[in-house]
Design an enzyme around this catalytic site. Structure first.
Site, PDB file in Angstrom:
ATOM      1  N   ASP A 158       8.269  13.755  -6.351  1.00  0.00           N
ATOM      2  CA  ASP A 158       8.805  12.811  -7.318  1.00  0.00           C
ATOM      3  C   ASP A 158       8.840  13.540  -8.666  1.00  0.00           C
ATOM      4  O   ASP A 158       8.194  14.587  -8.825  1.00  0.00           O
ATOM      5  CB  ASP A 158       7.875  11.589  -7.386  1.00  0.00           C
ATOM      6  CG  ASP A 158       8.192  10.676  -8.536  1.00  0.00           C
ATOM      7  OD1 ASP A 158       9.374  10.281  -8.648  1.00  0.00           O
ATOM      8  OD2 ASP A 158       7.278  10.355  -9.326  1.00  0.00           O
ATOM      9  N   ASP A 163       9.379  11.810 -12.422  1.00  0.00           N
ATOM     10  CA  ASP A 163       8.783  11.151 -13.585  1.00  0.00           C
ATOM     11  C   ASP A 163       7.373  10.650 -13.278  1.00  0.00           C
ATOM     12  O   ASP A 163       7.170   9.886 -12.328  1.00  0.00           O
ATOM     13  CB  ASP A 163       9.671   9.988 -14.031  1.00  0.00           C
ATOM     14  CG  ASP A 163      11.010  10.488 -14.540  1.00  0.00           C
ATOM     15  OD1 ASP A 163      11.007  11.266 -15.501  1.00  0.00           O
ATOM     16  OD2 ASP A 163      12.042  10.120 -13.953  1.00  0.00           O
ATOM     17  N   GLU A 172       7.467   9.587 -18.848  1.00  0.00           N
ATOM     18  CA  GLU A 172       7.846   8.209 -19.160  1.00  0.00           C
ATOM     19  C   GLU A 172       7.466   7.804 -20.586  1.00  0.00           C
ATOM     20  O   GLU A 172       8.328   7.447 -21.375  1.00  0.00           O
ATOM     21  CB  GLU A 172       7.215   7.240 -18.149  1.00  0.00           C
ATOM     22  CG  GLU A 172       7.724   7.411 -16.722  1.00  0.00           C
ATOM     23  CD  GLU A 172       9.187   7.013 -16.507  1.00  0.00           C
ATOM     24  OE1 GLU A 172       9.905   6.804 -17.484  1.00  0.00           O
ATOM     25  OE2 GLU A 172       9.608   6.929 -15.359  1.00  0.00           O
ATOM     26  N   GLY A 195      16.966   3.759 -15.059  1.00  0.00           N
ATOM     27  CA  GLY A 195      17.162   3.408 -16.462  1.00  0.00           C
ATOM     28  C   GLY A 195      18.138   2.259 -16.665  1.00  0.00           C
ATOM     29  O   GLY A 195      17.877   1.344 -17.460  1.00  0.00           O
ATOM     30  N   ARG A 201      16.655  -0.860 -15.510  1.00  0.00           N
ATOM     31  CA  ARG A 201      15.573  -1.275 -16.420  1.00  0.00           C
ATOM     32  C   ARG A 201      16.139  -2.005 -17.639  1.00  0.00           C
ATOM     33  O   ARG A 201      15.575  -3.001 -18.081  1.00  0.00           O
ATOM     34  CB  ARG A 201      14.778  -0.032 -16.843  1.00  0.00           C
ATOM     35  CG  ARG A 201      13.460  -0.308 -17.492  1.00  0.00           C
ATOM     36  CD  ARG A 201      12.629   0.967 -17.558  1.00  0.00           C
ATOM     37  NE  ARG A 201      12.341   1.468 -16.228  1.00  0.00           N
ATOM     38  CZ  ARG A 201      12.335   2.763 -15.887  1.00  0.00           C
ATOM     39  NH1 ARG A 201      12.586   3.697 -16.780  1.00  0.00           N
ATOM     40  NH2 ARG A 201      12.065   3.122 -14.656  1.00  0.00           N
ATOM     41  N   HIS A 219      22.722   3.836 -21.526  1.00  0.00           N
ATOM     42  CA  HIS A 219      21.866   4.689 -20.691  1.00  0.00           C
ATOM     43  C   HIS A 219      22.245   6.162 -20.851  1.00  0.00           C
ATOM     44  O   HIS A 219      21.380   7.035 -20.933  1.00  0.00           O
ATOM     45  CB  HIS A 219      21.994   4.240 -19.230  1.00  0.00           C
ATOM     46  CG  HIS A 219      21.159   5.034 -18.285  1.00  0.00           C
ATOM     47  ND1 HIS A 219      21.689   5.841 -17.309  1.00  0.00           N
ATOM     48  CD2 HIS A 219      19.811   5.176 -18.172  1.00  0.00           C
ATOM     49  CE1 HIS A 219      20.724   6.421 -16.639  1.00  0.00           C
ATOM     50  NE2 HIS A 219      19.568   6.039 -17.133  1.00  0.00           N
ATOM     51  N   LYS A 258      20.856   7.340 -24.031  1.00  0.00           N
ATOM     52  CA  LYS A 258      19.413   7.568 -23.872  1.00  0.00           C
ATOM     53  C   LYS A 258      19.156   8.902 -23.175  1.00  0.00           C
ATOM     54  O   LYS A 258      18.265   9.656 -23.576  1.00  0.00           O
ATOM     55  CB  LYS A 258      18.791   6.397 -23.097  1.00  0.00           C
ATOM     56  CG  LYS A 258      17.392   6.621 -22.592  1.00  0.00           C
ATOM     57  CD  LYS A 258      17.485   7.093 -21.183  1.00  0.00           C
ATOM     58  CE  LYS A 258      16.310   7.429 -20.443  1.00  0.00           C
ATOM     59  NZ  LYS A 258      16.522   7.968 -19.124  1.00  0.00           N
ATOM     60  N   THR A 293      14.047  11.622  -6.641  1.00  0.00           N
ATOM     61  CA  THR A 293      13.775  10.905  -7.892  1.00  0.00           C
ATOM     62  C   THR A 293      14.800   9.821  -8.171  1.00  0.00           C
ATOM     63  O   THR A 293      15.962   9.931  -7.798  1.00  0.00           O
ATOM     64  CB  THR A 293      13.736  11.887  -9.083  1.00  0.00           C
ATOM     65  OG1 THR A 293      13.576  11.144 -10.297  1.00  0.00           O
ATOM     66  CG2 THR A 293      15.007  12.702  -9.192  1.00  0.00           C
ATOM     67  N   THR A 294      14.343   8.823  -8.888  1.00  0.00           N
ATOM     68  CA  THR A 294      15.211   7.758  -9.374  1.00  0.00           C
ATOM     69  C   THR A 294      15.965   8.206 -10.613  1.00  0.00           C
ATOM     70  O   THR A 294      17.007   7.657 -10.966  1.00  0.00           O
ATOM     71  CB  THR A 294      14.318   6.542  -9.715  1.00  0.00           C
ATOM     72  OG1 THR A 294      13.658   6.139  -8.533  1.00  0.00           O
ATOM     73  CG2 THR A 294      15.103   5.392 -10.263  1.00  0.00           C
ATOM     74  N   ASP A 301       3.658   9.175  -7.919  1.00  0.00           N
ATOM     75  CA  ASP A 301       2.675   8.655  -8.871  1.00  0.00           C
ATOM     76  C   ASP A 301       2.650   7.136  -8.940  1.00  0.00           C
ATOM     77  O   ASP A 301       1.722   6.568  -9.523  1.00  0.00           O
ATOM     78  CB  ASP A 301       2.967   9.171 -10.293  1.00  0.00           C
ATOM     79  CG  ASP A 301       4.238   8.554 -10.859  1.00  0.00           C
ATOM     80  OD1 ASP A 301       5.296   8.692 -10.215  1.00  0.00           O
ATOM     81  OD2 ASP A 301       4.172   7.907 -11.918  1.00  0.00           O
TER      82      ASP A 301
HETATM   83  C1  XBP Z   1      11.360   7.126 -12.530  1.00  0.00           C
HETATM   84  C2  XBP Z   1      12.356   6.189 -13.006  1.00  0.00           C
HETATM   85  C3  XBP Z   1      13.475   6.632 -13.850  1.00  0.00           C
HETATM   86  C4  XBP Z   1      13.063   7.101 -15.228  1.00  0.00           C
HETATM   87  C5  XBP Z   1      14.258   7.164 -16.116  1.00  0.00           C
HETATM   88  O1  XBP Z   1      11.939   7.976 -11.593  1.00  0.00           O
HETATM   89  O2  XBP Z   1      12.276   5.015 -12.692  1.00  0.00           O
HETATM   90  O3  XBP Z   1      14.325   5.541 -13.972  1.00  0.00           O
HETATM   91  O4  XBP Z   1      12.190   6.163 -15.831  1.00  0.00           O
HETATM   92  O5  XBP Z   1      15.279   7.885 -15.548  1.00  0.00           O
HETATM   93  P1  XBP Z   1      11.019   8.840 -10.534  1.00  0.00           P
HETATM   94  P2  XBP Z   1      16.777   7.366 -15.606  1.00  0.00           P
HETATM   95  O6  XBP Z   1       9.592   8.465 -10.744  1.00  0.00           O
HETATM   96  O7  XBP Z   1      11.563   8.432  -9.216  1.00  0.00           O
HETATM   97  O8  XBP Z   1      11.289  10.288 -10.846  1.00  0.00           O
HETATM   98  O9  XBP Z   1      16.932   6.686 -16.940  1.00  0.00           O
HETATM   99  O10 XBP Z   1      17.648   8.595 -15.492  1.00  0.00           O
HETATM  100  O11 XBP Z   1      16.948   6.398 -14.474  1.00  0.00           O
HETATM  101 MG    MG Z   2       7.424   8.604 -10.560  1.00  0.00          MG
END
Ligand code: XBP
Ligand code: MG
Length: 270
Positions: free
Chosen positions: A12, A14, A21, A56, A59, A85, A88, A125-126, A184
């Site tokens: 993963d 973030d 974050e 994002g 969110r 987004h 951002k 990853t997201t 995480d």
């Molecule tokens: C975590 C997320 C992401 C980031 C922001 O992703 O939820 O949305 O907060 O990235 P991961 P974006 O833990 O799966 O890596 O704004 O590009 O979505």
């Molecule tokens: Mg994560």
């Protein structure tokens, strides 16, 4: 009996590779809001709550729906959210370029060990690919190759849906049981487990209170030879930090495993 050989180690991004974050995405969201003339501010606590929604754009939509902040007339649609987004992400990439974010303990060590052992590395990853690549560049100098990166909108359903992991397994051409994942958050853990991948949880301040049902191994960070990994549940093995052997011995949760309460109170960053 020798532990099974890991055929791919999936990371993963973030919160797992780096604390992106609180000090990265959150700051960049606020910069984008200010630049767009919006009187919104996501403080550390608010962002922790919003992190329950992955992605994002998703969110921002969730924030509009649940907080109903002031909105200029004619805004708030999907295209407007996508543009906000994108702005951002631009701010986030600028922050990365300033070198403000570094890898979490043990990440570089474990990536290097896997690479040297010939274990393919991958990412699920997201986050948007445009955010992932500069993070890898600024923290690793692109010294560690990743054979596959599944990021952002390549699947319509984000974590906790298992889709991103299913997508990545297809790309890798590997069965889930031959891989290991590191996550995480509860959403990430659920996604990986639902795809059938034995998964290590490495929590951070934002995910300390997340539910991790039946997690076999949860740590506070991956650790270093001179910096023991705080074990919240399970066993690391012979070393006081996460090794390839730790990961090789990782199993899927069983119904018999108790869940883990990784928190004794409010996360310190909130
Ligand atoms: C975590 C997320 C992401 C980031 C922001 O992703 O939820 O949305 O907060 O990235 P991961 P974006 O833990 O799966 O890596 O704004 O590009 O979505
Ligand atoms: Mg994560």
């Amino acid at each position: 009996m020798a532990p099974p050989v890991i055929q791919a180690l999936i990371w993963d991004v973030d919160g797992t590779l780096a604390e992106t974050e609180r000090d990265g995405h959150r700051v960049a969201f606020n910069q984008a809001f200010a630049a767009a003339g919006l009187a919104w501010h996501w403080d550390v606590a608010t962002y922790g709550e919003l992190l329950k929604v992955a992605g994002g754009k998703e969110r921002i939509r969730h924030y509009l729906d649940t907080h109903q902040p002031p909105l200029p007339p004619g805004t708030g649609g999907q295209d407007w959210i996508a543009a906000l987004h994108q702005a951002k992400n631009h701010h986030y990439q600028t922050l990365l370029g300033q070198g403000t974010l570094s890898l979490r303990p043990g990440v570089h060590r474990l990536l290097t060990a896997a690479h040297q052992a010939g274990i393919p590395l991958a990412i699920a990853t997201t986050s948007h690919l445009d955010n992932v690549l500069p993070l890898l560049e600024t923290t690793l100098g692109n010294t560690i190759p990743f054979v596959a990166i599944a990021a952002g909108d390549v699947v319509p359903q984000k974590k906790p849906a298992p889709d991103i992991y299913h997508y990545l397994l297809r790309e890798l051409g590997l069965p889930a049981a031959a891989c290991r994942a590191i996550e995480d958050s509860s959403q990430g853990y659920q996604a990986a487990i639902a795809a059938g991948i034995p998964t290590l949880v490495t929590i951070n301040d934002y995910t300390r209170s997340d539910p991790f049902p039946a997690v076999p191994l949860a740590v506070g960070h991956l650790g270093e030879p001179d910096w023991a990994s705080p074990v919240l549940r399970g066993h690391l093995g012979p070393q006081p930090y996460v090794t390839l052997e730790t990961l090789a011995n990782l199993a899927l949760p069983t119904a018999a495993s108790p869940g883990v309460a990784t928190s004794t109170g409010t996360p310190s960053t909130r």
